[in-house]
Design an enzyme around this catalytic site. Structure first.
Site, PDB file in Angstrom:
ATOM      1  N   LYS A  49      -7.271  44.827  -0.407  1.00 20.49           N
ATOM      2  CA  LYS A  49      -7.141  44.931  -1.863  1.00 20.49           C
ATOM      3  C   LYS A  49      -8.337  45.656  -2.461  1.00 20.49           C
ATOM      4  O   LYS A  49      -8.196  46.542  -3.316  1.00 20.49           O
ATOM      5  CB  LYS A  49      -7.033  43.544  -2.484  1.00 20.49           C
ATOM      6  N   ASN A  50      -9.535  45.296  -2.033  1.00 14.72           N
ATOM      7  CA  ASN A  50     -10.738  45.869  -2.629  1.00 14.72           C
ATOM      8  C   ASN A  50     -10.956  47.324  -2.233  1.00 14.72           C
ATOM      9  O   ASN A  50     -11.789  48.003  -2.847  1.00 14.72           O
ATOM     10  CB  ASN A  50     -11.962  45.040  -2.249  1.00 14.72           C
ATOM     11  N   CYS A 143     -11.943  38.093 -13.344  1.00 10.58           N
ATOM     12  CA  CYS A 143     -12.287  36.701 -13.059  1.00 10.58           C
ATOM     13  C   CYS A 143     -13.576  36.306 -13.775  1.00 10.58           C
ATOM     14  O   CYS A 143     -14.508  37.102 -13.885  1.00 10.58           O
ATOM     15  CB  CYS A 143     -12.472  36.490 -11.550  1.00 10.58           C
ATOM     16  N   ARG A 148     -21.262  40.700 -14.785  1.00  8.80           N
ATOM     17  CA  ARG A 148     -20.921  41.978 -14.157  1.00  8.80           C
ATOM     18  C   ARG A 148     -20.898  43.130 -15.168  1.00  8.80           C
ATOM     19  O   ARG A 148     -19.869  43.746 -15.415  1.00  8.80           O
ATOM     20  CB  ARG A 148     -19.564  41.874 -13.450  1.00  8.80           C
ATOM     21  N   ASP A 331     -17.339  37.037  -1.604  1.00  7.08           N
ATOM     22  CA  ASP A 331     -15.927  36.659  -1.693  1.00  7.08           C
ATOM     23  C   ASP A 331     -15.545  35.588  -0.674  1.00  7.08           C
ATOM     24  O   ASP A 331     -14.479  34.977  -0.802  1.00  7.08           O
ATOM     25  CB  ASP A 331     -15.032  37.891  -1.496  1.00  7.08           C
ATOM     26  N   ARG A 423      -3.373  37.604  -6.733  1.00  7.05           N
ATOM     27  CA  ARG A 423      -4.207  38.773  -7.015  1.00  7.05           C
ATOM     28  C   ARG A 423      -4.730  39.392  -5.721  1.00  7.05           C
ATOM     29  O   ARG A 423      -5.011  40.591  -5.678  1.00  7.05           O
ATOM     30  CB  ARG A 423      -5.386  38.396  -7.919  1.00  7.05           C
TER      31      ARG A 423
END
Length: 449
Positions: A49-50, A143, A148, A331, A423
């Protein structure tokens, strides 16, 4: 570990079906887990995903078609696809492949309600500005795991020649033509590195990015850009050098496998005392996790693109500090904490990447975990067992941690707001069920096709 079509992502409104058409849904899914079953078997890992998200954004740099085989059908992928369709890109699924072509694009067309769903949506800023000379992008959401800020993105784009104006929740960028620059990042931000890498790939001259992020997903983006005709050197190191080209072309590109998904299944296996083989995966991407699992007493065997973990007895306590790559990934901090909450002793977990990433701790305590927080450090004293409870997921990785704790716990657990899992994990409950878990998603869903 054979492939199969993904089921649709669960739990959001207005998702896209495989032909790019919208499905209106109203879903409030909960997970029901009866714990105590050790996991056994093989599990397939999807494309990362990333890595997919910045690569999707990078397709805006070319008018030619780009094919990405085997992209998982996730909420975050769906959100960025919808952003790009709103901009004017054609986005469609052909079986397990995602095909994107961005010809008639409006660089001012990014919809606020979509960009605010996901921080990675801001990755469209660099490609839009570089290709069209202007862009208007809403401030991102995502999230609630930390502030960030996007200041590193902005400083880098300004160094490349952009004029940046802020107002009414939007950032507006203008630059008739970007030029190469020497950029130093105060922190090796993954998102800033990716945005600047994309922008620099079609800027005039050479760009150097120092203190660049070294994550595998950044390397994959650089490799993707090179497959389109970009010139990028130093990917995977702290210094990136990019020579801008006048035009990028289309390509077919296979995205790397998801090291966080793979790590989640490995940690779940360790927590439940199981024996599971995970793949395909690049073991090099999992080195920090595998080192810590070995230290905690897990038996790990590498074979090609697969990793097998066997757990005999309780985990041993370890110390973990999250760091930018090649350090331990933030993560996987929450999933590993869930497993260590049943270790035979006290573990110390320090979170240095995000300032608010212990939101899973109160829920683990509801299950009987003994965890004390001091600033950015968690003291995790293992208990003999966790007990099932009614739980609430606050974000993606916290949700994964609660699933792991529930799988290992005695009794039944329910996890509310389980849509967070969609997600980043495709078919998570189906995969865990195939490994022997007693897990089920129940939801009231009204669907209009």
């Amino acid at each position: 570990m054979g492939g199969r079509p993904h089921s649709a992502p669960k739990g959001t409104e207005g998702i896209l079906d495989r032909d790019g058409q919208e499905i209106e849904t109203a879903v409030e899914p909960d997970l029901y887990i009866q714990g105590g079953n050790p996991l056994h078997g093989d599990v397939r890992v999807e494309a990362s995903k990333n890595a997919v998200l910045p690569i999707l954004a990078a397709t805006l740099l070319t008018p030619d078609p780009v094919c990405l085989p085997g992209v998982p059908w996730l909420h975050d992928v769906d959100t960025l696809c919808r952003v790009q369709r709103a901009l004017g890109s054609e986005v469609r699924r052909e079986g397990r492949d995602l095909v994107v072509q961005s010809v008639d694009v409006n660089p001012f067309g990014a919809p606020e309600h979509l960009v605010r769903r996901m921080r990675a949506s801001f990755l469209i800023a660099g490609p839009l500005l570089a290709r069209f000379g202007a862009a208007r992008v809403p401030l991102p959401g995502g999230c609630a795991i930390g502030s960030r800020p996007i200041d590193l993105h902005l400083k880098g784009l300004i160094a490349l020649g952009a004029d940046v104006q802020a107002g009414n929740g939007y950032m507006e960028f203008r630059a008739p033509r970007l030029h190469g620059a020497s950029i130093y990042l105060d922190f090796p931000s993954v998102g800033a590195t990716e945005n600047l890498l994309m922008a620099a790939s079609v800027a005039d001259g050479w760009t150097t990015i120092e203190n660049a992020a070294q994550e595998p997903e950044v390397v994959d983006l650089a490799n993707f850009l090179c497959s389109l005709g970009a010139e990028v050197r130093g990917a995977g190191t702290a210094e990136l050098r990019i020579h801008g080209v006048s035009r990028l072309h289309g390509a077919e590109y296979q995205v790397i496998s998801d090291r966080i998904e793979a790590g989640t299944y490995l940690v779940a296996t360790a927590a439940t005392g199981g024996d599971v083989t995970v793949g395909p995966v690049l073991p090099e991407h999992l080195k920090p996790l595998l080192a810590k699992l070995r230290e905690a007493g897990s038996e790990i065997e590498l074979s090609g693109d697969a990793v097998r973990l066997r757990q005999r007895g309780r985990l041993q306590p370890i110390d973990v500090k999250t760091l930018p790559h090649p350090g331990f990934p933030t993560d996987l901090q929450a999933p590993l904490m869930a497993a260590l909450s049943m270790a035979q002793g006290t573990s110390v977990i320090t979170e240095t990447v995000f300032e608010n990433r212990f939101m899973h701790v109160p829920e683990l305590r509801r299950m009987g975990a003994d965890i004390k927080i001091e600033g950015r450090t968690a003291m995790v004293t293992g208990v003999s067992h966790l007990t099932g409870a009614n739980l609430h997921a606050s974000d993606l990785r916290a949700a994964a941690a609660l699933v792991i704790a529930a799988l290992a716990a005695e009794g039944k657990s329910t996890i509310a707001d389980a849509y967070h899992l969609d997600r980043g994990y495709a078919d998570l409950e189906e995969k865990f069920a195939q490994l022997g878990a007693d897990i089920e998603r129940r939801a009231s869903c009204s669907e209009a096709l």
